[in-house]
Design an enzyme around this catalytic site. Structure first.
Site, PDB file in Angstrom:
ATOM      1  N   GLN A   1      -6.327   0.718  -7.808  1.00  0.00           N
ATOM      2  CA  GLN A   1      -5.345   0.134  -8.653  1.00  0.00           C
ATOM      3  C   GLN A   1      -5.717   0.516 -10.279  1.00  0.00           C
ATOM      4  O   GLN A   1      -4.907   0.553 -10.940  1.00  0.00           O
ATOM      5  CB  GLN A   1      -5.418  -1.560  -8.504  1.00  0.00           C
ATOM      6  CG  GLN A   1      -4.541  -2.024  -9.795  1.00  0.00           C
ATOM      7  CD  GLN A   1      -4.531  -3.641  -9.557  1.00  0.00           C
ATOM      8  OE1 GLN A   1      -3.737  -4.141  -8.588  1.00  0.00           O
ATOM      9  NE2 GLN A   1      -5.202  -4.552 -10.286  1.00  0.00           N
TER      10      GLN A   1
ATOM     11  N   HIS B   1     -17.350  36.441 -30.546  1.00  0.00           N
ATOM     12  CA  HIS B   1     -18.457  35.600 -31.118  1.00  0.00           C
ATOM     13  C   HIS B   1     -18.010  35.274 -32.373  1.00  0.00           C
ATOM     14  O   HIS B   1     -18.793  35.163 -33.308  1.00  0.00           O
ATOM     15  CB  HIS B   1     -19.732  36.366 -31.167  1.00  0.00           C
ATOM     16  CG  HIS B   1     -20.140  37.331 -30.060  1.00  0.00           C
ATOM     17  ND1 HIS B   1     -21.026  36.780 -29.054  1.00  0.00           N
ATOM     18  CD2 HIS B   1     -19.744  38.480 -29.822  1.00  0.00           C
ATOM     19  CE1 HIS B   1     -21.350  37.664 -28.129  1.00  0.00           C
ATOM     20  NE2 HIS B   1     -20.611  38.556 -28.404  1.00  0.00           N
TER      21      HIS B   1
ATOM     22  N   TYR C   1      -6.639   2.250   2.234  1.00  0.00           N
ATOM     23  CA  TYR C   1      -6.682   1.619   0.670  1.00  0.00           C
ATOM     24  C   TYR C   1      -7.790   0.746   0.188  1.00  0.00           C
ATOM     25  O   TYR C   1      -8.338  -0.196   1.132  1.00  0.00           O
ATOM     26  CB  TYR C   1      -5.287   0.812   0.619  1.00  0.00           C
ATOM     27  CG  TYR C   1      -5.044   0.266  -0.844  1.00  0.00           C
ATOM     28  CD1 TYR C   1      -4.468   0.991  -1.815  1.00  0.00           C
ATOM     29  CD2 TYR C   1      -5.400  -1.016  -0.953  1.00  0.00           C
ATOM     30  CE1 TYR C   1      -4.211   0.337  -3.148  1.00  0.00           C
ATOM     31  CE2 TYR C   1      -5.266  -1.521  -2.120  1.00  0.00           C
ATOM     32  CZ  TYR C   1      -4.700  -1.053  -3.304  1.00  0.00           C
ATOM     33  OH  TYR C   1      -4.583  -1.596  -4.551  1.00  0.00           O
TER      34      TYR C   1
ATOM     35  N   ASN D   1       0.648  -1.186  -0.126  1.00  0.00           N
ATOM     36  CA  ASN D   1       0.022   0.049   0.025  1.00  0.00           C
ATOM     37  C   ASN D   1       0.796   1.231   0.081  1.00  0.00           C
ATOM     38  O   ASN D   1       0.618   2.254  -0.839  1.00  0.00           O
ATOM     39  CB  ASN D   1      -0.957  -0.078   1.296  1.00  0.00           C
ATOM     40  CG  ASN D   1      -2.000  -1.218   1.175  1.00  0.00           C
ATOM     41  OD1 ASN D   1      -2.120  -1.615   0.163  1.00  0.00           O
ATOM     42  ND2 ASN D   1      -2.889  -1.287   2.090  1.00  0.00           N
TER      43      ASN D   1
ATOM     44  N   GLU E   1      -6.491  18.616 -35.457  1.00  0.00           N
ATOM     45  CA  GLU E   1      -7.570  18.030 -35.043  1.00  0.00           C
ATOM     46  C   GLU E   1      -7.484  17.144 -34.040  1.00  0.00           C
ATOM     47  O   GLU E   1      -8.322  17.085 -33.268  1.00  0.00           O
ATOM     48  CB  GLU E   1      -8.104  17.409 -36.386  1.00  0.00           C
ATOM     49  CG  GLU E   1      -8.538  18.295 -37.432  1.00  0.00           C
ATOM     50  CD  GLU E   1      -8.943  17.760 -38.672  1.00  0.00           C
ATOM     51  OE1 GLU E   1     -10.188  17.721 -39.083  1.00  0.00           O
ATOM     52  OE2 GLU E   1      -8.157  17.339 -39.553  1.00  0.00           O
TER      53      GLU E   1
ATOM     54  N   SER F   1      -5.460  14.585 -48.839  1.00  0.00           N
ATOM     55  CA  SER F   1      -6.584  13.488 -48.995  1.00  0.00           C
ATOM     56  C   SER F   1      -6.144  12.715 -50.108  1.00  0.00           C
ATOM     57  O   SER F   1      -5.542  13.146 -51.103  1.00  0.00           O
ATOM     58  CB  SER F   1      -7.699  14.555 -49.497  1.00  0.00           C
ATOM     59  OG  SER F   1      -8.819  13.881 -50.079  1.00  0.00           O
TER      60      SER F   1
ATOM     61  N   LYS G   1      -3.937   4.037 -12.315  1.00  0.00           N
ATOM     62  CA  LYS G   1      -2.734   4.039 -13.098  1.00  0.00           C
ATOM     63  C   LYS G   1      -3.243   4.459 -14.623  1.00  0.00           C
ATOM     64  O   LYS G   1      -2.363   5.292 -15.471  1.00  0.00           O
ATOM     65  CB  LYS G   1      -1.900   3.231 -13.166  1.00  0.00           C
ATOM     66  CG  LYS G   1      -1.228   3.128 -11.557  1.00  0.00           C
ATOM     67  CD  LYS G   1      -0.553   1.931 -11.104  1.00  0.00           C
ATOM     68  CE  LYS G   1      -0.727   1.496  -9.906  1.00  0.00           C
ATOM     69  NZ  LYS G   1      -2.138   1.165  -9.476  1.00  0.00           N
TER      70      LYS G   1
ATOM     71  N   LYS H   1      -6.378  19.213 -51.275  1.00  0.00           N
ATOM     72  CA  LYS H   1      -6.425  19.609 -49.897  1.00  0.00           C
ATOM     73  C   LYS H   1      -5.224  19.474 -49.156  1.00  0.00           C
ATOM     74  O   LYS H   1      -4.537  18.510 -49.394  1.00  0.00           O
ATOM     75  CB  LYS H   1      -7.449  18.464 -49.541  1.00  0.00           C
ATOM     76  CG  LYS H   1      -9.200  18.718 -49.788  1.00  0.00           C
ATOM     77  CD  LYS H   1      -9.962  18.136 -49.042  1.00  0.00           C
ATOM     78  CE  LYS H   1     -10.132  18.783 -47.527  1.00  0.00           C
ATOM     79  NZ  LYS H   1     -11.322  18.029 -46.822  1.00  0.00           N
TER      80      LYS H   1
HETATM   81  N1  ARG Z   1      -1.022  -3.460  -7.609  1.00  0.00           N
HETATM   82  C1  ARG Z   1      -1.775  -2.560  -6.480  1.00  0.00           C
HETATM   83  C2  ARG Z   1      -2.292  -1.428  -6.765  1.00  0.00           C
HETATM   84  O1  ARG Z   1      -1.743  -0.864  -7.891  1.00  0.00           O
HETATM   85  C3  ARG Z   1      -0.827  -2.649  -5.481  1.00  0.00           C
HETATM   86  C4  ARG Z   1      -1.288  -2.514  -3.977  1.00  0.00           C
HETATM   87  C5  ARG Z   1      -1.812  -3.744  -3.637  1.00  0.00           C
HETATM   88  N2  ARG Z   1      -2.224  -3.746  -2.246  1.00  0.00           N
HETATM   89  C6  ARG Z   1      -2.997  -4.729  -1.781  1.00  0.00           C
HETATM   90  N3  ARG Z   1      -3.152  -4.564  -0.311  1.00  0.00           N
HETATM   91  N4  ARG Z   1      -3.335  -5.602  -2.239  1.00  0.00           N
HETATM   92  O2  ARG Z   1      -3.003  -0.633  -6.163  1.00  0.00           O
END
Ligand code: ARG
Length: 467
Positions: free
Chosen positions: A332, A166, A327, A120, A300, A287, A335, A293
Site C-alpha cells: 500500500q 572537467h 500481496y 488485490n 535550482e 533577491s 502509491k 540579482k
Molecule cells: N488499499 C490497499 C492497497 O493499496 C488495497 C488492497 C488491500 N487488500 C487487502 N487484502 N487488504 O494495497
C-alpha cells in the site's frame, strides 16, 4: 477498568499519547490509504464498469444488476469529479469508499460487483492504469522538451561556444551541438518510457486474491475493454508485482538526473561570470535584499526535485525487497512514492521546457569564451600532422611549446607571429592561421556526430523526422 477488562477506547498511557481514542484510532491511522489513493477514483470506476460488464456477459450476474451497477458507478464518478463525495477514513481506501457509496445508491445489487474479484487484483489494476496514463503524459511532455531543444539547436547550429571537459575549456563546439546532446538524452528517456508502457500493458483484473477464480470469467474481455494488450499470465505474480511502478520511478530518476545536469549548466551559464544565457523573468526571481540579482530558482528547484525522485525509487525498492509472494499490506506504501515522483517529474520537465524556450543566448559571450584558453590548440596539432607530416605525439609537443610561448606573451595562439611559430618548428607556414579560428575549428569537425554545423543540421533533421 473495574472488572479487569481493558478499555480500548481510552488512550494507552505508554504509547497512545497522540491518539484520543486508543488502539482503534492508531489502527485506522496506519491502515487507511484513502488520503492518497483517492487519486485512483477514475481508474477504480473504469475497472469496476469493465468487470461488471464482463460478469453480466458471462452470465455471472444479471443484466439488470449490471445496469444498476454501471449507472451507480457513473453517478459516483460525477459526484467525485464535482467535489460532492464524502470520503471516509473508516472505509479505509478508495475501493471500499466507492463500493459503500454504490450500496447506498443502488442497494443489494452493489454486493454483486465484488464477485470473482479481490481488492488485490483491483488495486493492481487501478494503479497500473494510473501509471500507464502517467507514462503516456511523460512521453508527450518529453516530446515537447525535445522540440524546444530542436528549435534552439536549429537557431544556433553555427553559434560557437567553448566545449568543456572537467569544466575546463576543451575545444570549440556549437551551442546547437550542445543542445542536441540533450535531445539524445531525453530521446533515450522517451524510449525507456515507451518500453515501460509495453511492459505494463497487461491486465491484472481476474487474478482475484492470488489464485484466480472458479467463476467463468473472461479476462481477455476485460483486458480489451480497459485498453490492455492482454491479461497477465500468472495470478500470484499479478497481485504481488509492482515492477511497473518501480520502472516508472527508475525512468523518472534517470530523466531527473538529465534534467538536473541541464539545470546545473543553466545555473552556471547564467552567472555574470559566464553570462552565456539570460533567463526570462518568468523563470527567475529577484533577491529581497540585493537589487542587482536575478536568481535561477526554477533551475535550482529542478535540480533539487531529482533528490525527491531518487528517494522515491529507493523507498519503493526497499518496500518490495523482502516481501514473500503474493500481496502484503506493505505494498500500500507504493502509491505515495509514485504520486510524488510523478508530480516532481512533470513540474521539472515543464519548467525546463519553458526555460529552454525562453532563455536568451548571448552568442557574443559564448564566442569570446570559445576562443580563450587556447581552445584551438588541438587544431594546430592536427594541422602539423596533416600538413607537415608529424606524428601526432610530436605535433602535441610542438603545440604545447607554442601554447607556453603564447601564455608567456599574454596572447592567443593566432596572435603569435609566424617567426615565433617557425622558431618552434620550421615546417609551420602562414596557412596555419586558417585553422586557428574557432569557426574553422568547429567547421572542420565533420566526423559523424561531430560539432560541424553541417553535421549538427543532419542530426536535427534526423530527430525532426522521429519527433
Ligand atoms: N488499499 C490497499 C492497497 O493499496 C488495497 C488492497 C488491500 N487488500 C487487502 N487484502 N487488504 O494495497
Amino acid at each position: 477498568m473495574a472488572d479487569g477488562t481493558k478499555d480500548t477506547k481510552s488512550s494507552n498511557q505508554m504509547w497512545g499519547g497522540r491518539f484520543a481514542s486508543g488502539p482503534d484510532a492508531i489502527m485506522e491511522e496506519i491502515n487507511a490509504s484513502i488520503g492518497f489513493d483517492k487519486k485512483l477514483f477514475a481508474q477504480d470506476i473504469r475497472g469496476s464498469i469493465a468487470h461488471a460488464t464482463m460478469l453480466a456477459h458471462q452470465g455471472i450476474i444479471s443484466a439488470e444488476d449490471k445496469d444498476k451497477i454501471v449507472h451507480g458507478l457513473s453517478t459516483i464518478l460525477s459526484e467525485i469529479e464535482s467535489g460532492n463525495f464524502e470520503f471516509s477514513r473508516q472505509l479505509e481506501d478508495i475501493h471500499m469508499n466507492i463500493e459503500a457509496r454504490l450500496a447506498a445508491l443502488i442497494g443489494q445489487a452493489a454486493g454483486r460487483l465484488h464477485t470473482a474479484r479481490s481488492r488485490n487484483d483491483q488495486v493492481a489494476l487501478d494503479f497500473r492504469l494510473w501509471v500507464k496514463e502517467e507514462l503516456q503524459k511523460t512521453e508527450a511532455m518529453l516530446t515537447n522538451l525535445i522540440a524546444a531543444f530542436l528549435d534552439r539547436a536549429e537557431e544556433h547550429a553555427e553559434s560557437v561556444m567553448p566545449g568543456f571537459t572537467h569544466l575546463q575549456t576543451a575545444q570549440p563546439v556549437t551551442f546547437g551541438h550542445h543542445c542536441m546532446a540533450y535531445v539524445e538524452m531525453f530521446g533515450r528517456d522517451r524510449s525507456r518510457v515507451r518500453h515501460a508502457i509495453e511492459h505494463l500493458d497487461e491486465s491484472p483484473i481476474g487474478a482475484a486474491a492470488l489464485a484466480g477464480t472458479g467463476y467463468p470469467i473472461d479476462r481477455h474481455m476485460t483486458a480489451k475493454a480497459l485498453g490492455f494488450r492482454e491479461p497477465t499470465r500468472n495470478s500470484i505474480d499479478t497481485v504481488s508485482d509492482r515492477d511497473f511502478a518501480i520502472e516508472f520511478l527508475s525512468i523518472a530518476a534517470i530523466c531527473g538526473m538529465h534534467l538536473s545536469r541541464l539545470a546545473e549548466e543553466i545555473v552556471i551559464w547564467s552567472t555574470p561570470q559566464f553570462g552565456f544565457v539570460r533567463l526570462s523573468d518568468a523563470f527567475s526571481t529577484g533577491s529581497s535584499i540585493m537589487p542587482q540579482k536575478k536568481n535561477p530558482d526554477a533551475a535550482e528547484l529542478v535540480r533539487a526535485k531529482t533528490g525527491r525522485i531518487n528517494g522515491s525509487l529507493i523507498a519503493l525498492l526497499t518496500i518490495m525487497k523482502g516481501l514473500p509472494l503474493a500481496y502484503s499490506k506493505d505494498m500500500q506504501e507504493d502509491k505515495e512514492q509514485v504520486f510524488d515522483a510523478a508530480e516532481s517529474l512533470e513540474l521539472a520537465i515543464a519548467a525546463m521546457t519553458g526555460m529552454v524556450r525562453d532563455m536568451t543566448v548571448n552568442t557574443e559571450r559564448m564566442k569570446a569564451a570559445a576562443g580563450s584558453g587556447y581552445s584551438t590548440a588541438t587544431d594546430l596539432a592536427d594541422w602539423l600532422v596533416r600538413e607537415a607530416g608529424l606524428p601526432f605525439r610530436d605535433a602535441h609537443h610542438v603545440t604545447g611549446r607554442a601554447v607556453a610561448l603564447a601564455e608567456s606573451k599574454g596572447c592567443d595562439l593566432a596572435e603569435l607571429p609566424l617567426a615565433d611559430l617557425q622558431a618552434i618548428n620550421p615546417a609551420i607556414t602562414g596557412k596555419v592561421y586558417d585553422v586557428l579560428t574557432v569557426e574553422a575549428s568547429v567547421a572542420s569537425r565533420k566526423s559523424f556526430g561531430g560539432t560541424a554545423p553541417s553535421e549538427v543540421r543532419k542530426q536535427i533533421a534526423f530527430w525532426r523526422a522521429r519527433n
